[in-house]
Motif scaffolding. Sequence first.
Motif, PDB file in Angstrom:
ATOM      1  N   LEU A 147      84.045  23.902  46.185  1.00  0.00           N
ATOM      2  CA  LEU A 147      84.086  24.852  45.072  1.00  0.00           C
ATOM      3  C   LEU A 147      82.759  24.821  44.329  1.00  0.00           C
ATOM      4  CD1 LEU A 147      87.630  24.171  43.523  1.00  0.00           C
ATOM      5  CD2 LEU A 147      87.010  25.700  45.414  1.00  0.00           C
ATOM      6  N   THR A 148      82.441  25.901  43.669  1.00  0.00           N
ATOM      7  CA  THR A 148      81.223  25.949  42.866  1.00  0.00           C
ATOM      8  C   THR A 148      81.522  26.574  41.515  1.00  0.00           C
ATOM      9  OG1 THR A 148      78.894  26.607  42.845  1.00  0.00           O
ATOM     10  CG2 THR A 148      80.462  28.214  43.691  1.00  0.00           C
ATOM     11  N   LEU A 149      80.806  26.099  40.492  1.00  0.00           N
ATOM     12  CA  LEU A 149      80.961  26.599  39.123  1.00  0.00           C
ATOM     13  C   LEU A 149      79.796  27.530  38.827  1.00  0.00           C
ATOM     14  CD1 LEU A 149      82.611  26.323  36.449  1.00  0.00           C
ATOM     15  CD2 LEU A 149      81.058  24.454  35.832  1.00  0.00           C
ATOM     16  N   LEU A 150      80.097  28.783  38.533  1.00  0.00           N
ATOM     17  CA  LEU A 150      79.064  29.787  38.311  1.00  0.00           C
ATOM     18  C   LEU A 150      78.595  29.783  36.853  1.00  0.00           C
ATOM     19  CD1 LEU A 150      80.590  32.760  40.315  1.00  0.00           C
ATOM     20  CD2 LEU A 150      78.852  31.123  41.064  1.00  0.00           C
ATOM     21  N   PRO A 151      77.403  30.322  36.577  1.00  0.00           N
ATOM     22  CA  PRO A 151      76.934  30.430  35.192  1.00  0.00           C
ATOM     23  C   PRO A 151      77.905  31.253  34.347  1.00  0.00           C
ATOM     24  CG  PRO A 151      75.117  30.789  36.719  1.00  0.00           C
ATOM     25  CD  PRO A 151      76.374  30.763  37.538  1.00  0.00           C
ATOM     26  N   ILE A 209      83.832  29.737  35.468  1.00  0.00           N
ATOM     27  CA  ILE A 209      84.261  30.581  36.584  1.00  0.00           C
ATOM     28  C   ILE A 209      83.992  29.848  37.893  1.00  0.00           C
ATOM     29  CG2 ILE A 209      83.951  32.795  37.751  1.00  0.00           C
ATOM     30  CD1 ILE A 209      83.034  33.941  35.084  1.00  0.00           C
ATOM     31  N   GLN A 210      85.046  29.580  38.638  1.00  0.00           N
ATOM     32  CA  GLN A 210      84.939  28.866  39.906  1.00  0.00           C
ATOM     33  C   GLN A 210      85.268  29.777  41.084  1.00  0.00           C
ATOM     34  OE1 GLN A 210      87.638  25.517  39.192  1.00  0.00           O
ATOM     35  NE2 GLN A 210      85.906  24.122  39.428  1.00  0.00           N
ATOM     36  N   VAL A 211      84.493  29.613  42.159  1.00  0.00           N
ATOM     37  CA  VAL A 211      84.758  30.287  43.426  1.00  0.00           C
ATOM     38  C   VAL A 211      84.542  29.268  44.545  1.00  0.00           C
ATOM     39  CG1 VAL A 211      84.102  32.579  42.596  1.00  0.00           C
ATOM     40  CG2 VAL A 211      82.367  31.082  43.607  1.00  0.00           C
ATOM     41  N   ARG A 212      84.933  29.640  45.750  1.00  0.00           N
ATOM     42  CA  ARG A 212      84.696  28.762  46.896  1.00  0.00           C
ATOM     43  C   ARG A 212      83.229  28.869  47.351  1.00  0.00           C
ATOM     44  NH1 ARG A 212      89.576  30.947  47.762  1.00  0.00           N
ATOM     45  NH2 ARG A 212      88.713  32.603  49.106  1.00  0.00           N
ATOM     46  N   THR A 213      82.753  27.824  48.015  1.00  0.00           N
ATOM     47  CA  THR A 213      81.381  27.823  48.512  1.00  0.00           C
ATOM     48  C   THR A 213      81.284  28.283  49.962  1.00  0.00           C
ATOM     49  OG1 THR A 213      81.615  25.484  49.098  1.00  0.00           O
ATOM     50  CG2 THR A 213      80.656  25.989  46.951  1.00  0.00           C
ATOM     51  N   SER A 264      77.601  36.227  40.001  1.00  0.00           N
ATOM     52  CA  SER A 264      76.386  35.584  39.499  1.00  0.00           C
ATOM     53  C   SER A 264      75.533  36.541  38.686  1.00  0.00           C
ATOM     54  CB  SER A 264      75.573  35.024  40.668  1.00  0.00           C
ATOM     55  OG  SER A 264      76.254  33.959  41.290  1.00  0.00           O
ATOM     56  N   THR A 265      75.663  37.848  38.933  1.00  0.00           N
ATOM     57  CA  THR A 265      74.844  38.817  38.208  1.00  0.00           C
ATOM     58  C   THR A 265      75.224  38.923  36.740  1.00  0.00           C
ATOM     59  OG1 THR A 265      76.307  40.684  38.741  1.00  0.00           O
ATOM     60  CG2 THR A 265      74.542  40.174  40.307  1.00  0.00           C
ATOM     61  N   GLY A 284      76.123  36.224  34.946  1.00  0.00           N
ATOM     62  CA  GLY A 284      75.931  34.916  34.332  1.00  0.00           C
ATOM     63  C   GLY A 284      74.771  34.919  33.352  1.00  0.00           C
ATOM     64  N   ASP A 285      74.923  34.183  32.269  1.00  0.00           N
ATOM     65  CA  ASP A 285      73.879  34.023  31.262  1.00  0.00           C
ATOM     66  C   ASP A 285      73.183  32.687  31.532  1.00  0.00           C
ATOM     67  OD1 ASP A 285      72.529  33.229  28.817  1.00  0.00           O
ATOM     68  OD2 ASP A 285      73.630  34.826  27.789  1.00  0.00           O
ATOM     69  N   LEU A 286      71.926  32.740  31.964  1.00  0.00           N
ATOM     70  CA  LEU A 286      71.229  31.520  32.384  1.00  0.00           C
ATOM     71  C   LEU A 286      70.947  30.580  31.216  1.00  0.00           C
ATOM     72  CD1 LEU A 286      68.781  32.902  35.098  1.00  0.00           C
ATOM     73  CD2 LEU A 286      71.075  31.930  35.355  1.00  0.00           C
ATOM     74  N   ALA A 287      70.738  31.126  30.028  1.00  0.00           N
ATOM     75  CA  ALA A 287      70.514  30.268  28.852  1.00  0.00           C
ATOM     76  C   ALA A 287      71.785  29.503  28.513  1.00  0.00           C
ATOM     77  CB  ALA A 287      70.058  31.105  27.660  1.00  0.00           C
ATOM     78  N   VAL A 288      72.922  30.201  28.502  1.00  0.00           N
ATOM     79  CA  VAL A 288      74.202  29.546  28.245  1.00  0.00           C
ATOM     80  C   VAL A 288      74.513  28.538  29.343  1.00  0.00           C
ATOM     81  CG1 VAL A 288      76.706  29.911  28.081  1.00  0.00           C
ATOM     82  CG2 VAL A 288      75.136  31.456  26.901  1.00  0.00           C
ATOM     83  N   ASP A 289      74.153  28.874  30.575  1.00  0.00           N
ATOM     84  CA  ASP A 289      74.378  27.960  31.692  1.00  0.00           C
ATOM     85  C   ASP A 289      73.629  26.640  31.456  1.00  0.00           C
ATOM     86  OD1 ASP A 289      75.362  27.282  34.334  1.00  0.00           O
ATOM     87  OD2 ASP A 289      73.315  27.591  35.047  1.00  0.00           O
ATOM     88  N   ALA A 290      72.369  26.721  31.058  1.00  0.00           N
ATOM     89  CA  ALA A 290      71.583  25.510  30.800  1.00  0.00           C
ATOM     90  C   ALA A 290      72.175  24.715  29.647  1.00  0.00           C
ATOM     91  CB  ALA A 290      70.133  25.892  30.506  1.00  0.00           C
ATOM     92  N   GLU A 291      72.593  25.414  28.597  1.00  0.00           N
ATOM     93  CA  GLU A 291      73.162  24.731  27.419  1.00  0.00           C
ATOM     94  C   GLU A 291      74.434  23.977  27.784  1.00  0.00           C
ATOM     95  OE1 GLU A 291      71.471  28.299  24.528  1.00  0.00           O
ATOM     96  OE2 GLU A 291      73.624  28.113  24.907  1.00  0.00           O
ATOM     97  N   THR A 292      75.329  24.640  28.482  1.00  0.00           N
ATOM     98  CA  THR A 292      76.603  24.000  28.807  1.00  0.00           C
ATOM     99  C   THR A 292      76.436  22.923  29.874  1.00  0.00           C
ATOM    100  OG1 THR A 292      77.122  25.789  30.383  1.00  0.00           O
ATOM    101  CG2 THR A 292      77.984  26.008  28.128  1.00  0.00           C
ATOM    102  N   ARG A 293      75.493  23.092  30.792  1.00  0.00           N
ATOM    103  CA  ARG A 293      75.239  22.041  31.780  1.00  0.00           C
ATOM    104  C   ARG A 293      74.722  20.776  31.101  1.00  0.00           C
ATOM    105  NH1 ARG A 293      71.496  25.083  35.900  1.00  0.00           N
ATOM    106  NH2 ARG A 293      71.014  22.946  36.574  1.00  0.00           N
TER     107      ARG A 293
END
Length: 261
Positions: free
Chosen positions: A41-45, A148-152, A164-165, A167-176
Motif C-alpha cells: 500500500l502507499t500513502l498519497l500526498p 489517502i491510501q491506494v495499492r502499489t 496524485s494530481t 495532492g498538496d506537496l507543502a502539506v505532504d512535507a508538513e505531515t510527513r
Amino acid sequence: MSAVSGGSAFSSEQEAALSRGDVDVVVHSLKDLPTDTPGGLTLLPPPGREDVRDALCGSTLAGLRKGARVGTGAPRRVAQLLAVRPDLDIVPIRGNVPPRLRKIETEGLDAVVLAASGLRRLGLDDAIDELLPLDRFPPSPGQGALGIQVRTDASSAPLRDILSTVGDLAVDAETRAERALLAELHGGCSVPVGAYGRTLPDGRLTLFGQVSSLDGTEQFSGTLTGPAAEPEKLGAALAASLVDQGALTILDAVRAVLAVS
C-alpha cells in the motif's frame, strides 16, 4: 472503482480490504492512521489541509469556572488542558462529533474539545467558542489532513496518477515531518504527543513538537527548521532533541498507565 473512508479503530480493517482488492481507495483522517504503512500500500500526498487547531466548544478557556467539567477522550488533549488549567475536571467522552457536542447538555459538561477540522467539515463552525493556540495546544500529527491510501501494484498505477494530481506537496512535507516525529518516539494516537509543521515563505519547513505527562505537570517541547525536501529527517532530529530533554521518561510512564487502564 470503489472507496471507503474512516479512521482510528477501522484503519486496519480498511487497509486489509484495500490489500484484498475489495476497494480501490481508502480515505482516512490522517491523525488516526498508524505511522507504518503496510506492504503493498502507499500513502498519497493529502489534498490540502483543514484548520489544524483544536477547538473548545461551550466556553472559552478563560471563561471556564474553577473545577469546570471538560470532555475529551484524547490523552494529548487531557495533558495539554491540565498543563494550562490544572483545576479542570476532565471527563472522558467518545463517539462521533455531534454526540460529543450534545454531551454539554446531556451530561452537564461545561465544554468539550474537538478538532476544528471535523467541526468545519460538518458545518458546525458556530459550535466553536475558541480555537486553542498552537504554542500550547499543538495538534495530533496529521490533524486536519486526509490520508489517502491506494495499492502499489501495477493495476493501480492509473488511479495513483490521477489522485496524485490533487495532492498538496507543502502539506505532504508538513505531515510527513509530524508523523516521522511520532514514529521516532514510538507513539500513536493514545500518547500525548503534539506536532505542527509549517512551510515558511522561503520554502523551508519548520516543525514544532511537544510531549506531555498525562497530568500536564511536565512538558518537553522544541522547534527545528530544515529543508522541506527532507521532512522525515527533520522529524527524526526533533524527536532526538525531545528525547535528550527527557521525553522518553514521560512516554514510558504514559504507556505503563495506559496498559493497565
